[in-house]
Scaffold this motif. Structure first.
Motif, PDB file in Angstrom:
ATOM      1  N   ASP A  77      30.360 -17.479 -31.547  1.00 21.00           N
ATOM      2  CA  ASP A  77      30.999 -16.895 -32.714  1.00 21.00           C
ATOM      3  C   ASP A  77      31.148 -17.877 -33.881  1.00 21.00           C
ATOM      4  OD1 ASP A  77      32.968 -18.529 -31.706  1.00 21.00           O
ATOM      5  OD2 ASP A  77      34.539 -17.001 -31.657  1.00 21.00           O
ATOM      6  N   ARG A  78      30.608 -19.082 -33.733  1.00 21.23           N
ATOM      7  CA  ARG A  78      30.547 -20.004 -34.871  1.00 21.23           C
ATOM      8  C   ARG A  78      29.172 -20.655 -35.035  1.00 21.23           C
ATOM      9  NH1 ARG A  78      33.135 -25.368 -33.226  1.00 21.23           N
ATOM     10  NH2 ARG A  78      33.862 -25.174 -31.088  1.00 21.23           N
ATOM     11  N   ILE A  79      28.158 -20.023 -34.449  1.00 15.81           N
ATOM     12  CA  ILE A  79      26.787 -20.514 -34.553  1.00 15.81           C
ATOM     13  C   ILE A  79      25.941 -19.541 -35.367  1.00 15.81           C
ATOM     14  CG2 ILE A  79      24.665 -21.057 -33.285  1.00 15.81           C
ATOM     15  CD1 ILE A  79      26.401 -21.865 -30.910  1.00 15.81           C
ATOM     16  N   LEU A  80      25.195 -20.074 -36.322  1.00 21.37           N
ATOM     17  CA  LEU A  80      24.145 -19.327 -36.980  1.00 21.37           C
ATOM     18  C   LEU A  80      22.818 -19.715 -36.337  1.00 21.37           C
ATOM     19  CD1 LEU A  80      24.921 -19.498 -40.833  1.00 21.37           C
ATOM     20  CD2 LEU A  80      25.215 -17.547 -39.290  1.00 21.37           C
ATOM     21  N   THR A  81      22.118 -18.759 -35.753  1.00 25.63           N
ATOM     22  CA  THR A  81      20.799 -19.004 -35.167  1.00 25.63           C
ATOM     23  C   THR A  81      19.767 -18.577 -36.196  1.00 25.63           C
ATOM     24  OG1 THR A  81      21.677 -18.579 -32.948  1.00 25.63           O
ATOM     25  CG2 THR A  81      19.285 -18.549 -33.217  1.00 25.63           C
ATOM     26  N   VAL A  82      19.071 -19.563 -36.757  1.00 21.08           N
ATOM     27  CA  VAL A  82      18.244 -19.359 -37.947  1.00 21.08           C
ATOM     28  C   VAL A  82      16.761 -19.468 -37.596  1.00 21.08           C
ATOM     29  CG1 VAL A  82      17.788 -20.155 -40.296  1.00 21.08           C
ATOM     30  CG2 VAL A  82      20.101 -20.361 -39.323  1.00 21.08           C
ATOM     31  N   ASN A  83      15.962 -18.585 -38.173  1.00 21.30           N
ATOM     32  CA  ASN A  83      14.523 -18.604 -37.925  1.00 21.30           C
ATOM     33  C   ASN A  83      13.819 -17.959 -39.119  1.00 21.30           C
ATOM     34  OD1 ASN A  83      11.995 -18.741 -36.437  1.00 21.30           O
ATOM     35  ND2 ASN A  83      13.246 -18.771 -34.583  1.00 21.30           N
ATOM     36  N   GLY A  84      12.509 -17.781 -38.999  1.00 21.86           N
ATOM     37  CA  GLY A  84      11.769 -17.184 -40.098  1.00 21.86           C
ATOM     38  C   GLY A  84      10.303 -17.050 -39.762  1.00 21.86           C
ATOM     39  N   ALA A  85       9.551 -16.478 -40.681  1.00 19.48           N
ATOM     40  CA  ALA A  85       8.133 -16.205 -40.454  1.00 19.48           C
ATOM     41  C   ALA A  85       7.223 -17.350 -40.893  1.00 19.48           C
ATOM     42  CB  ALA A  85       7.735 -14.927 -41.199  1.00 19.48           C
ATOM     43  N   SER A  86       7.737 -18.275 -41.681  1.00 19.01           N
ATOM     44  CA  SER A  86       6.888 -19.268 -42.343  1.00 19.01           C
ATOM     45  C   SER A  86       6.054 -20.107 -41.395  1.00 19.01           C
ATOM     46  CB  SER A  86       7.754 -20.192 -43.209  1.00 19.01           C
ATOM     47  OG  SER A  86       8.353 -19.490 -44.254  1.00 19.01           O
ATOM     48  N   LYS A  87       6.681 -20.743 -40.411  1.00 12.43           N
ATOM     49  CA  LYS A  87       5.983 -21.700 -39.560  1.00 12.43           C
ATOM     50  C   LYS A  87       5.245 -21.010 -38.415  1.00 12.43           C
ATOM     51  CE  LYS A  87       8.355 -24.583 -42.110  1.00 12.43           C
ATOM     52  NZ  LYS A  87       7.773 -25.268 -43.264  1.00 12.43           N
ATOM     53  N   THR A  88       5.911 -20.104 -37.731  1.00  9.41           N
ATOM     54  CA  THR A  88       5.318 -19.458 -36.561  1.00  9.41           C
ATOM     55  C   THR A  88       4.099 -18.628 -36.925  1.00  9.41           C
ATOM     56  OG1 THR A  88       7.464 -19.372 -35.460  1.00  9.41           O
ATOM     57  CG2 THR A  88       5.754 -17.889 -34.641  1.00  9.41           C
ATOM     58  N   ARG A 107       8.004 -15.766 -47.915  1.00 10.28           N
ATOM     59  CA  ARG A 107       9.439 -16.005 -48.092  1.00 10.28           C
ATOM     60  C   ARG A 107      10.301 -15.014 -47.307  1.00 10.28           C
ATOM     61  NH1 ARG A 107       9.445 -19.817 -47.727  1.00 10.28           N
ATOM     62  NH2 ARG A 107      11.522 -20.249 -48.529  1.00 10.28           N
ATOM     63  N   VAL A 108      10.219 -15.112 -45.985  1.00 11.16           N
ATOM     64  CA  VAL A 108      11.061 -14.275 -45.127  1.00 11.16           C
ATOM     65  C   VAL A 108      11.739 -15.164 -44.083  1.00 11.16           C
ATOM     66  CG1 VAL A 108      11.171 -12.381 -43.484  1.00 11.16           C
ATOM     67  CG2 VAL A 108       9.594 -12.247 -45.418  1.00 11.16           C
ATOM     68  N   GLY A 109      13.065 -15.249 -44.172  1.00  4.90           N
ATOM     69  CA  GLY A 109      13.860 -15.915 -43.152  1.00  4.90           C
ATOM     70  C   GLY A 109      14.825 -14.909 -42.563  1.00  4.90           C
ATOM     71  N   TYR A 110      15.318 -15.192 -41.364  1.00  3.26           N
ATOM     72  CA  TYR A 110      16.300 -14.289 -40.757  1.00  3.26           C
ATOM     73  C   TYR A 110      17.272 -15.084 -39.907  1.00  3.26           C
ATOM     74  CZ  TYR A 110      12.934 -14.529 -36.846  1.00  3.26           C
ATOM     75  OH  TYR A 110      12.092 -14.960 -35.862  1.00  3.26           O
ATOM     76  N   VAL A 111      18.419 -14.489 -39.665  1.00  2.00           N
ATOM     77  CA  VAL A 111      19.486 -15.201 -38.967  1.00  2.00           C
ATOM     78  C   VAL A 111      20.346 -14.220 -38.186  1.00  2.00           C
ATOM     79  CG1 VAL A 111      20.965 -15.071 -41.020  1.00  2.00           C
ATOM     80  CG2 VAL A 111      21.459 -16.789 -39.266  1.00  2.00           C
ATOM     81  N   GLY A 112      20.828 -14.674 -37.045  1.00  2.00           N
ATOM     82  CA  GLY A 112      21.841 -13.960 -36.289  1.00  2.00           C
ATOM     83  C   GLY A 112      23.099 -14.807 -36.242  1.00  2.00           C
ATOM     84  N   GLY A 113      24.248 -14.170 -36.395  1.00  2.00           N
ATOM     85  CA  GLY A 113      25.485 -14.952 -36.401  1.00  2.00           C
ATOM     86  C   GLY A 113      26.711 -14.071 -36.403  1.00  2.00           C
ATOM     87  N   PRO A 114      27.894 -14.692 -36.452  1.00  2.00           N
ATOM     88  CA  PRO A 114      29.148 -13.933 -36.438  1.00  2.00           C
ATOM     89  C   PRO A 114      29.257 -12.995 -37.642  1.00  2.00           C
ATOM     90  CG  PRO A 114      29.541 -16.248 -36.974  1.00  2.00           C
ATOM     91  CD  PRO A 114      28.122 -16.144 -36.545  1.00  2.00           C
ATOM     92  N   LYS A 115      29.742 -11.801 -37.369  1.00  2.06           N
ATOM     93  CA  LYS A 115      29.752 -10.743 -38.372  1.00  2.06           C
ATOM     94  C   LYS A 115      30.469 -11.160 -39.658  1.00  2.06           C
ATOM     95  CE  LYS A 115      31.129  -5.903 -38.976  1.00  2.06           C
ATOM     96  NZ  LYS A 115      31.705  -4.709 -38.300  1.00  2.06           N
ATOM     97  N   ARG A 116      31.607 -11.848 -39.545  1.00  2.00           N
ATOM     98  CA  ARG A 116      32.382 -12.176 -40.748  1.00  2.00           C
ATOM     99  C   ARG A 116      31.649 -13.164 -41.633  1.00  2.00           C
ATOM    100  NH1 ARG A 116      36.184 -16.635 -40.583  1.00  2.00           N
ATOM    101  NH2 ARG A 116      35.871 -17.945 -38.732  1.00  2.00           N
ATOM    102  N   LEU A 117      30.887 -14.090 -41.039  1.00  2.43           N
ATOM    103  CA  LEU A 117      30.125 -15.028 -41.840  1.00  2.43           C
ATOM    104  C   LEU A 117      28.895 -14.347 -42.439  1.00  2.43           C
ATOM    105  CD1 LEU A 117      29.575 -17.772 -43.004  1.00  2.43           C
ATOM    106  CD2 LEU A 117      28.622 -18.499 -40.810  1.00  2.43           C
TER     107      LEU A 117
END
Length: 406
Positions: A235-246, A253-263
């Motif tokens: 609940d205090r981690i942002l797991t960050v990723n994107g399409a650029s490298k993979t 220019r597409v990035g995405y993230v999963g994380g706590p709802k309030r943040l």
């Protein structure tokens, strides 16, 4: 009429807001090339492969289908669902759709996160060597970057004992980047578990887990998500990723993230008042990439692995140069301690890694980035996201430069 001659001023924020060294070296390389020189630039970290055909086709079809209106701020539903599925199947992470957002690259996610959380003087712990934008962005938004060295003898991985020394009651963020830019280090499961144990004693700290190179791991290494290893910290981690490298999609220019709802909610407020949503056409391409382009990723990974081994072998033969074996991403980070104090064939005194990089570019027309830009000297960051023959030529030029040092 006002007799005083004045001109409009810039914000005080711009003081010390430098251009990232990766971009600066790339610009200098382009200038030399424009003058007719045969320049090899290994300064930027972007795949040399074309974007997979299925992703391009999806973008084309989306455009023809009229999907060219303003997209939702948090991302189109089809892409968010693909990201949700990816997190669950590949990482073992469960995120609700309102815990996922799409942005204009992973860099905007960093900006949104810092903008939403940093107050003046808040500390951001940045393991060094680091991606150049981490400390620059922290300073720009009022934070205070705090380096913690990840030594070469530890394969450039962060150790819990070193992390504990720099965490304080002023710490607001810890940056985690594995596989790492600029070193290619892949942090072990044990190291991450020990880091999590330290973080439990500092409940005010957010964690930015940059996993954008997760698919590029070699030698049987495994990538681990901290949010999986330490679910109590999720609940205090942002797991960050994107399409650029993979998926070789840096320009989409597409990035995405999963994380706590309030943040995530706070970050969306910022995005809605700055750039709005990421390009709808790019999101269509990224959706297709997540669903259909695993074979393309496997082919690119095989090429990166071959190039990685070639680079390591080349640097192992250079006198005065050390080179830890990169376990991930597409960079090598050779140490040049043995070259400091010498003079190049062109008469340049090599007093630091900046001098080495500038002389190498001027005399051999190979662009690399000095390690001081990443917080640890004397090293060089060299991208091997380039054609094999180009890399072979670059290695020969670098070897010749080193051999001629006196």
């Amino acid at each position: 009429m006002n007799p005083l001659k004045t001109e409009p001023s810039l914000s005080l924020k711009m003081e010390g807001f430098e251009t990232p060294a990766t971009i600066a070296m790339s610009m200098r390389a382009r200038e030399l090339a424009a003058q007719g020189n045969d320049v090899i630039s290994l300064a930027l970290g972007q795949p040399d492969f074309f974007t997979p055909r299925m992703a391009c086709d999806a973008a084309y079809e989306a455009a023809l289908d009229g999907k060219t209106k303003y997209p939702p701020i948090d991302g189109v539903l089809s892409l968010k669902q693909a990201v949700q599925k990816k997190f669950k199947q590949e990482n073992g992470l469960e995120y609700a759709l309102d815990e996922i957002m799409v942005a204009n690259g992973a860099k905007q996610i960093l900006f949104n996160a810092f903008m939403a959380t940093l107050n003046e003087g808040d500390e951001v712990v940045v393991p060094a060597p680091y991606w150049t934008s981490y400390p620059i962005m922290a300073r720009f938004l009022g934070g205070k970057p705090v380096d913690v060295i990840c030594a070469e003898e530890n394969n450039f991985s962060l150790k819990a004992v070193d992390l504990r020394k720099v965490l304080t009651n002023k710490t607001k963020w810890l940056i985690i980047n594995s596989p790492s830019n600029p070193t290619g280090a892949v942090w072990s499961r044990q190291d991450l578990l020990e880091i999590a144990e330290v973080l439990r004693d500092f409940p005010q700290v957010w964690i930015f887990a940059d996993e954008i190179y997760e698919h590029l791991v070699f030698d049987g290494q495994e990538h681990y998500s901290l949010a999986v290893l330490a679910p109590d910290l999720k609940d205090r981690i942002l797991t960050v990723n994107g399409a650029s490298k993979t998926y070789a999609m840096p320009g989409w220019r597409v990035g995405y993230v999963g994380g706590p709802k309030r943040l995530i909610k706070a970050m969306l407020k910022i995005q809605s008042n700055s750039t709005s949503g990421a390009s709808s056409i790019s999101q269509a391409a990224a959706t297709a990439a997540l669903h259909h382009c695993d074979n393309d990723v496997a082919e690119m990974k095989e090429a990166y692995d071959r190039r990685r081994k070639m680079m390591k072998e080349a640097f192992s033969k250079m006198s005065g140069v050390t080179c830890a074996v990169p376990q991930g991403a597409f960079y090598v980070y050779p140490g040049i301690e043995g070259c400091i104090g010498k003079t190049s064939a062109g008469g340049r005194k090599i007093e630091n890694d900046q001098d080495f990089a500038e002389a190498l570019l001027e005399e051999q027309h190979v662009a690399v980035v000095p390690g001081h830009a990443f917080g640890l000297s004397p090293y060089l960051r060299i991208s091997y996201a380039a054609d094999d023959k180009v890399l072979e030529k670059a290695c020969k030029r670098i070897a010749q430069f080193v051999e001629r040092l006196q």
